[in-house]
Write a protein that holds these residues in place. Structure first.
Motif, short mmCIF file in Angstrom:
data_model
loop_
_atom_site.label_atom_id
_atom_site.label_comp_id
_atom_site.label_asym_id
_atom_site.label_seq_id
_atom_site.Cartn_x
_atom_site.Cartn_y
_atom_site.Cartn_z
N ALA A 13 0.91 -1.36 -0.11
CA ALA A 13 -0.05 -0.04 0.01
C ALA A 13 0.91 1.19 -0.02
CB ALA A 13 -0.89 0.08 1.32
N THR A 14 0.38 2.14 -0.90
CA THR A 14 1.17 3.41 -0.81
C THR A 14 0.19 4.58 -0.88
OG1 THR A 14 2.84 4.95 -2.04
CG2 THR A 14 1.37 3.49 -3.34
N SER A 15 0.59 5.70 -0.44
CA SER A 15 -0.43 6.95 -0.15
C SER A 15 -0.24 7.57 -1.53
CB SER A 15 -0.29 7.88 1.08
OG SER A 15 0.94 8.51 1.06
N ARG A 16 0.64 7.43 -2.37
CA ARG A 16 0.91 8.19 -3.57
C ARG A 16 0.47 7.29 -4.65
NH1 ARG A 16 5.37 8.72 -0.15
NH2 ARG A 16 5.84 10.98 0.61
N ALA A 17 0.59 7.93 -5.92
CA ALA A 17 0.55 7.29 -7.25
C ALA A 17 1.38 6.03 -7.23
CB ALA A 17 0.47 8.21 -8.18
N PRO A 18 1.20 4.93 -7.47
CA PRO A 18 1.85 3.44 -7.57
C PRO A 18 2.79 3.91 -8.61
CG PRO A 18 -0.35 3.05 -7.43
CD PRO A 18 -0.43 4.25 -7.54
N THR A 19 4.20 3.33 -8.26
CA THR A 19 5.47 3.50 -9.26
C THR A 19 5.75 2.39 -9.50
OG1 THR A 19 6.90 3.72 -7.38
CG2 THR A 19 5.99 5.76 -8.53
#
Length: 277
Positions: A31-37
């Protein structure tokens, strides 16, 4: 292939947990709070729960933790528990903190109770204070003044290495042996901060001491570091519990679950000595 969802996958415990699970051949969703990279990432905003409806796609097990910097942990975690229930996940492991179950009205305990009442197979792990705090949160004082600055007096804590917490979580996520149980996790020995400082000194070769500071000075330092007022006050409260002796107890749950003894602070200090050198 079933996937394991890891909240806080870039954090101290979550990153090691993700590594351990991948090494075991598990497919991890980070899980990431930013756009997935990266392909193994999924976006989830805990504050407004954006992305929650899709975060668990293809997931059958999940690891949740109380996000740092926030005191309303129950508000943030309850929707995740509810979504896990709606999706019929096979297992949820929740990491809270040792002592969270002392007060049923505490936010963390409310989150625990939500999971316990969900009908999901679960585990709750409550680790004591992390050894890694000495190379992260308390590092500035060590680097600038050669001192650990905390308002805890001569009280002792059974500090635990975050790598052992991750090993416990990995075992619980991939086994049904310990289903529906909660565990307090500690290191093998309780130490005061003068003893901690001596061990860090020996490992790093840098003179490190401990200075007991007033709670007011700690609060000021936390706020100057950018922490919100309510979270800084929360940390001061739990540091008060440490000073009162509540962090001294030890358990053998790390060994019970993983089959390995928890790391000592000396082992931790040897591995992280470059942080203080």
């Amino acid at each position: 292939m079933p996937r394991i969802f890891v909240l806080g996958a870039s954090g101290t415990v979550g990153s090691e947990l993700s590594r351990l699970l991948a090494a075991q051949g598990e497919t991890v969703v980070k899980a990431t709070s930013r756009a997935p990279t990266a392909p193994d990432q999924v976006q989830l905003d805990l504050l407004n729960h954006g992305g929650l409806s899709t975060a668990f796609n293809g997931v059958d097990r999940a690891f949740f933790l109380a996000p740092p910097g926030h005191t309303n942990q129950d508000v943030l975690l309850a929707p995740l528990v509810d979504e896990a229930k709606a999706r019929g996940l096979k297992k949820v492991v929740l990491m809270s903190a040792m002592g969270a179950n002392a007060d049923d009205n505490a936010p963390l305990r409310k989150a625990e109770r939500r999971l316990e009442a969900s009908g999901l197979a679960y585990n709750i792990i409550r680790p004591n204070w992390f050894m890694q705090n000495f190379n992260t949160f308390w590092l500035q004082g060590i680097r600038s003044a050669g001192q650990i600055f905390l308002p805890v007096g001569a009280a002792k804590g059974s500090f635990i290495d975050a790598r052992d917490i991750a090993a416990v979580a990995a075992r619980l996520l991939t086994s049904d042996t310990f289903a529906n149980r909660d565990f307090d996790l500690t290191g093998p020995l309780a130490l005061d901060h003068n003893e901690v400082a001596a061990i860090l000194t020996q490992a790093s070769g840098k003179p490190i001491g401990f200075t007991d500071i007033p709670p007011e000075a700690m609060l000021t330092a936390l706020k100057e570091a950018g922490l919100p007022q309510d979270y800084a006050e929360f940390l001061l409260v739990i540091l008060g519990y440490f000073k009162a002796g509540y962090a001294e107890r030890t358990t053998d749950h790390v060994r019970e679950i993983t089959g390995q003894a928890p790391r000592t602070l000396a082992q931790y200090a040897k591995d992280y000595k470059a942080s203080w050198a």
